[in-house]
Design a protein around this motif. Sequence first.
Motif, PDB file in Angstrom:
ATOM      1  N   HIS A 188      37.682 -45.581 -28.862  1.00  0.00           N
ATOM      2  CA  HIS A 188      36.848 -46.630 -28.287  1.00  0.00           C
ATOM      3  C   HIS A 188      35.533 -47.064 -29.034  1.00  0.00           C
ATOM      4  O   HIS A 188      35.223 -48.124 -29.147  1.00  0.00           O
ATOM      5  CB  HIS A 188      36.681 -46.522 -27.010  1.00  0.00           C
ATOM      6  CG  HIS A 188      37.956 -46.690 -26.112  1.00  0.00           C
ATOM      7  ND1 HIS A 188      38.264 -45.561 -25.180  1.00  0.00           N
ATOM      8  CD2 HIS A 188      38.657 -47.710 -25.656  1.00  0.00           C
ATOM      9  CE1 HIS A 188      39.273 -45.914 -24.633  1.00  0.00           C
ATOM     10  NE2 HIS A 188      39.633 -47.494 -25.007  1.00  0.00           N
ATOM     11  N   THR A 189      34.689 -45.794 -29.430  1.00  0.00           N
ATOM     12  CA  THR A 189      33.501 -45.927 -30.044  1.00  0.00           C
ATOM     13  C   THR A 189      33.244 -45.921 -31.496  1.00  0.00           C
ATOM     14  O   THR A 189      32.283 -46.184 -32.019  1.00  0.00           O
ATOM     15  CB  THR A 189      32.673 -44.917 -29.225  1.00  0.00           C
ATOM     16  OG1 THR A 189      33.143 -43.602 -29.723  1.00  0.00           O
ATOM     17  CG2 THR A 189      32.805 -44.994 -27.866  1.00  0.00           C
ATOM     18  N   GLN A 190      34.197 -45.030 -32.191  1.00  0.00           N
ATOM     19  CA  GLN A 190      34.294 -44.724 -33.605  1.00  0.00           C
ATOM     20  C   GLN A 190      32.884 -43.904 -33.589  1.00  0.00           C
ATOM     21  O   GLN A 190      32.648 -43.579 -34.845  1.00  0.00           O
ATOM     22  CB  GLN A 190      34.169 -45.686 -34.330  1.00  0.00           C
ATOM     23  CG  GLN A 190      35.242 -46.874 -34.154  1.00  0.00           C
ATOM     24  CD  GLN A 190      36.491 -46.430 -34.646  1.00  0.00           C
ATOM     25  OE1 GLN A 190      36.627 -46.053 -35.851  1.00  0.00           O
ATOM     26  NE2 GLN A 190      37.627 -46.265 -33.652  1.00  0.00           N
ATOM     27  N   ASN A 191      32.310 -43.081 -32.682  1.00  0.00           N
ATOM     28  CA  ASN A 191      31.289 -42.272 -32.906  1.00  0.00           C
ATOM     29  C   ASN A 191      31.543 -40.820 -33.003  1.00  0.00           C
ATOM     30  O   ASN A 191      32.783 -40.658 -32.407  1.00  0.00           O
ATOM     31  CB  ASN A 191      30.137 -42.463 -31.626  1.00  0.00           C
ATOM     32  CG  ASN A 191      29.452 -43.542 -31.840  1.00  0.00           C
ATOM     33  OD1 ASN A 191      29.902 -44.611 -31.128  1.00  0.00           O
ATOM     34  ND2 ASN A 191      28.419 -43.695 -32.357  1.00  0.00           N
ATOM     35  N   SER A 192      30.828 -39.907 -33.399  1.00  0.00           N
ATOM     36  CA  SER A 192      31.134 -38.442 -33.093  1.00  0.00           C
ATOM     37  C   SER A 192      30.868 -38.226 -31.767  1.00  0.00           C
ATOM     38  O   SER A 192      29.944 -38.868 -30.926  1.00  0.00           O
ATOM     39  CB  SER A 192      29.904 -37.718 -34.231  1.00  0.00           C
ATOM     40  OG  SER A 192      30.137 -37.994 -35.399  1.00  0.00           O
ATOM     41  N   ILE A 193      31.786 -37.567 -31.129  1.00  0.00           N
ATOM     42  CA  ILE A 193      31.725 -37.187 -29.949  1.00  0.00           C
ATOM     43  C   ILE A 193      31.669 -35.679 -29.508  1.00  0.00           C
ATOM     44  O   ILE A 193      32.570 -34.725 -30.256  1.00  0.00           O
ATOM     45  CB  ILE A 193      33.096 -37.442 -28.856  1.00  0.00           C
ATOM     46  CG1 ILE A 193      33.393 -38.976 -29.493  1.00  0.00           C
ATOM     47  CG2 ILE A 193      33.142 -37.329 -27.474  1.00  0.00           C
ATOM     48  CD1 ILE A 193      32.847 -40.089 -28.990  1.00  0.00           C
ATOM     49  N   ILE A 194      30.892 -35.061 -28.696  1.00  0.00           N
ATOM     50  CA  ILE A 194      30.630 -33.575 -28.582  1.00  0.00           C
ATOM     51  C   ILE A 194      31.005 -33.128 -27.288  1.00  0.00           C
ATOM     52  O   ILE A 194      30.611 -34.003 -26.399  1.00  0.00           O
ATOM     53  CB  ILE A 194      29.005 -33.156 -28.825  1.00  0.00           C
ATOM     54  CG1 ILE A 194      28.669 -33.762 -30.261  1.00  0.00           C
ATOM     55  CG2 ILE A 194      29.201 -31.557 -28.742  1.00  0.00           C
ATOM     56  CD1 ILE A 194      29.456 -33.265 -31.255  1.00  0.00           C
ATOM     57  N   GLY A 195      32.048 -32.203 -27.128  1.00  0.00           N
ATOM     58  CA  GLY A 195      32.446 -31.947 -25.603  1.00  0.00           C
ATOM     59  C   GLY A 195      31.502 -31.113 -24.874  1.00  0.00           C
ATOM     60  O   GLY A 195      31.068 -30.028 -25.498  1.00  0.00           O
TER      61      GLY A 195
END
Length: 287
Positions: free
Chosen positions: A149-156
């Motif tokens: 959805h965002t194309q950003n890096s995502i950190i859990g």
Amino acid sequence: MKVRKAVIPAAGLGTRFLPATKATAKEMLPIIDKPTIQYIVEEAIASGIEDILIVTGKGKRSIEDHFDTAPELEQNLLSKNKLEMLASVQESSNIKIHFIRQKQPLGLGDAILQAKAFVGNEPFVVLLGDDIVESEVPCVKQLINQYEHTQNSIIGVQTVPKEHTNRYGIINPQEEVTSHLFKVRGFVEKPKIEEAPSQLAILGRYLLTPAIFELLETQESGSGDEIQLTDAIDRLNKIEDVLAYDFAGKRYDVGDKFGFVDTTIRFALKHPEIKVQVQALINELAD
Ligand code: UTP
């Protein structure tokens, strides 16, 4: 762009498990009958990952052997008609896995930098072996769904007790942009408990854009005098938004002694072969 690649760093010294880890890789310590690293590899595959790179170091040959074929053992099991065991042995060698060595354990950030050529110019995920996550949707898949959805890096991230914040990378959340997804002011590795900006901790699952590599190349040592991935992520967040996702699922901390025993007991109570005996043992000990 589709997320196809995963990096599993496994070059750390495992000092919390010495002397067991003097000649054995921490990642090969089993939870009942499966090495911890296999749980991690299975999560990556269940998330749709096609290519896996394991970063190893000295004394980690057993990881490569585990994911290789074992002709003598397989022949032996076949001749004794132990077909179920044969299938379990073959399972781990049917996976496409690459290996690279980190020459010195300079820190997690340096371990990830070794994956630069493997990753190329694609988004990728990182899974640490210290955390096993049980969830309906695999943890890494949850991050990939957000990325789509965002194309950003995502950190859990997940909430940890305040008194444990000095063990983790902690985020300073800015706002919840959609359910469980946060914009982040900053990322700080192992803050002092009284200085922790929140209780949302990075728990061993990352989805990163390849822009991280340029930052890792110039990253100076941080907490514990190691090159920290969290510090490079904090710098990346200043160039392009890095989001944090509070993932769903039960996370087991197998990286320290108590967490390892806790996880082993919980998994034993679910294991079809031994759960009845283990429950009986626990009842006996409780009397
Ligand atoms: P940890 O600090 O939890 O692992 O690093 P460790 O260093 O093996 O364990 P202790 O603290 O000495 O007991 C988190 C992850 O980063 C990897 C580790 O293998 C682990 O998966 N790592 C760490 C590397 O690959 N290289 C390093 O230089 C440091």
